[in-house]
Design an enzyme around this catalytic site. Sequence first.
Site, short mmCIF file in Angstrom:
data_model
loop_
_atom_site.label_atom_id
_atom_site.label_comp_id
_atom_site.label_asym_id
_atom_site.label_seq_id
_atom_site.Cartn_x
_atom_site.Cartn_y
_atom_site.Cartn_z
N ARG A 133 12.06 9.42 12.81
CA ARG A 133 11.03 8.70 13.55
C ARG A 133 11.37 8.44 15.02
O ARG A 133 10.48 8.18 15.82
CB ARG A 133 10.75 7.36 12.86
CG ARG A 133 10.36 7.52 11.39
CD ARG A 133 10.00 6.18 10.77
NE ARG A 133 9.75 6.30 9.34
CZ ARG A 133 9.32 5.31 8.57
NH1 ARG A 133 9.07 4.13 9.11
NH2 ARG A 133 9.13 5.49 7.29
N LEU A 167 2.59 2.78 2.43
CA LEU A 167 2.15 3.62 3.54
C LEU A 167 3.30 4.30 4.29
O LEU A 167 3.06 5.17 5.11
CB LEU A 167 1.35 2.77 4.54
CG LEU A 167 0.08 2.10 3.99
CD1 LEU A 167 -0.49 1.13 5.01
CD2 LEU A 167 -0.95 3.16 3.61
N HIS A 175 -0.42 3.31 10.04
CA HIS A 175 -0.55 1.87 9.85
C HIS A 175 0.23 1.06 10.88
O HIS A 175 -0.01 -0.14 11.03
CB HIS A 175 -0.12 1.47 8.43
CG HIS A 175 1.35 1.59 8.14
ND1 HIS A 175 1.98 2.80 8.03
CD2 HIS A 175 2.31 0.65 7.94
CE1 HIS A 175 3.26 2.61 7.77
NE2 HIS A 175 3.48 1.31 7.71
N ALA A 205 0.81 -1.22 0.00
CA ALA A 205 0.00 0.00 0.00
C ALA A 205 0.84 1.27 0.00
O ALA A 205 0.30 2.37 -0.09
CB ALA A 205 -0.94 0.00 1.21
N ASN A 264 10.40 5.53 3.46
CA ASN A 264 10.92 4.21 3.11
C ASN A 264 10.81 4.08 1.61
O ASN A 264 9.72 3.92 1.05
CB ASN A 264 10.08 3.14 3.84
CG ASN A 264 10.54 1.73 3.55
OD1 ASN A 264 11.06 1.44 2.48
ND2 ASN A 264 10.31 0.85 4.50
N HIS A 289 15.56 4.11 9.44
CA HIS A 289 15.98 3.55 10.72
C HIS A 289 17.49 3.36 10.69
O HIS A 289 18.09 3.16 9.62
CB HIS A 289 15.32 2.19 10.98
CG HIS A 289 13.86 2.24 11.25
ND1 HIS A 289 12.97 1.31 10.75
CD2 HIS A 289 13.12 3.11 11.97
CE1 HIS A 289 11.75 1.60 11.15
NE2 HIS A 289 11.82 2.70 11.88
N CYS A 313 15.14 -6.22 9.64
CA CYS A 313 13.79 -5.75 9.97
C CYS A 313 12.92 -6.89 10.48
O CYS A 313 12.04 -6.70 11.33
CB CYS A 313 13.11 -5.15 8.74
SG CYS A 313 13.78 -3.56 8.20
N GLU A 360 10.71 3.72 17.69
CA GLU A 360 10.64 2.70 16.64
C GLU A 360 11.27 1.38 17.04
O GLU A 360 11.52 0.52 16.21
CB GLU A 360 11.30 3.24 15.37
CG GLU A 360 10.66 4.51 14.83
CD GLU A 360 9.37 4.25 14.05
OE1 GLU A 360 9.35 3.35 13.19
OE2 GLU A 360 8.38 4.96 14.31
N PHE A 420 6.02 6.65 4.22
CA PHE A 420 6.75 7.78 3.65
C PHE A 420 8.14 7.85 4.30
O PHE A 420 8.27 7.82 5.52
CB PHE A 420 6.00 9.08 3.90
CG PHE A 420 6.68 10.31 3.36
CD1 PHE A 420 6.84 10.50 2.00
CD2 PHE A 420 7.18 11.29 4.22
CE1 PHE A 420 7.47 11.63 1.50
CE2 PHE A 420 7.80 12.42 3.73
CZ PHE A 420 7.95 12.59 2.36
N ALA A 480 11.69 1.85 -0.73
CA ALA A 480 11.16 0.63 -1.34
C ALA A 480 9.65 0.55 -1.19
O ALA A 480 8.94 0.15 -2.12
CB ALA A 480 11.82 -0.59 -0.72
#
Length: 446
Positions: free
Chosen positions: A215, A22, A138, A20, A26, A251, A372, A175, A24, A28
Amino acid sequence: MQTAREFNFDGLVGPSHNYAGLSFGNVASSDNVKSESNPKQAALQGLAKMRSLAARGFAQALLPPQARPNFRLLRTVGFGGSDAHVLARAYKEAPVILACAYSASSMWTANAATVSPSADTADGRIHFTSANLNSKLHRAHEHEQSGRFLRAIFKQEHHFVVHDALPSTPAFGDEGAANHTRLCGAHGDRAVEVFVYGRVEFDTAAPAPLRFPARQTLEASQAVARLHGLSSPSTVYLQQDSGVIDQGVFHNDVIAVGNGNVLFYHQQAFLDEFAALSALERAMAGIGVELCLVRVASTEISVQDAVSSYLFNSQLLSKADGKMALVVPRECQENQTVARYLQGLLESGGPVDELIQFDLRQSMRNGGGPACLRLRVVLSDAEALAMHQGVIMTEALYGQLVAFVEKHYRDRLVAADLADPTLAIEVNTALEELASILGLPGLYDF
């Protein structure tokens, strides 16, 4: 000193895995927005990684996917009626919010929490703080289920403490372990815990990125250290370079990774490289361990190549012979510059003498690599026995989970499918069966 092992808790990809776009910041995730996903393939790729590492003797476990869609989120923002009506109306009026409610991003368990092993904490227990992830809708609702899952797995209070997420305000943007690492001699020894932040909420003069959001805040990192009872001399706070955040390094684990006494990092990872390394070396000297630096210069690997290949979103794993293996995504071998660097790394005689490669394409297209996908938890022998055993990866569990995925997961998912109430029923049915497989009945009863 106590005998301990590092367990990697990988996230099992959920049945609603979709693209989606979602996140912003990132790259990829944004590049693959609205493309077709394959939840079945994504889950099988993740399971193959877990099985392979467990077979190699590394301690491997998993965290289950979260319940989706999040009807509570959808109803909180004004979508009422039956579940089917909620889905249809949300898809028509606010498809992005519907995608947020369906997000499978909890698969990236590096963001589930920050973990401090018992060797580092004042009360001698392992501390977890669920990450509030409040920078993205999200993900901002994940911490409630993350905390529930962690308490179900690590429920013996004699050994474990699971803290609620920090206040969900900009000042405490957290995060999780994606901005945290632990440097030590052996996993069971006292360590230096390193928190990396992108901005300072209460200092408007402090550097901050201009294009993409930072973040993690300093204030959040300090709060987690207090909650965990960490020693000040063994706790280091470093600021990310603002320029690399604006290049897609959302990150710290996209630009640096640590394990044992080794820090594998890009020269642009930190705001002031010399000051950052000096702080780390002083803290490491305090625990009697020499810091081993594996520095990658910009002339060797550009930030762009680091982000596109996810070279640093790798896992550094300690082997029985004292050397380390580097777990990388297949994209590292497909990038000629990165592939050449890695060959040189193996031939250098340094701490890394083995490369382990996995196809994690489905996760990578959404912006998540090997690092991740895993939450690191150092456990002593007693602590390992005290946790719930049903989530430890074995050959038998692998077989059960492959059969489960083949039975319940779709091999194609597009945005329009999120409006179909059948998908919600399929996900709910699948997760109820998964809870039984893992020996955690009632895990999704809330």
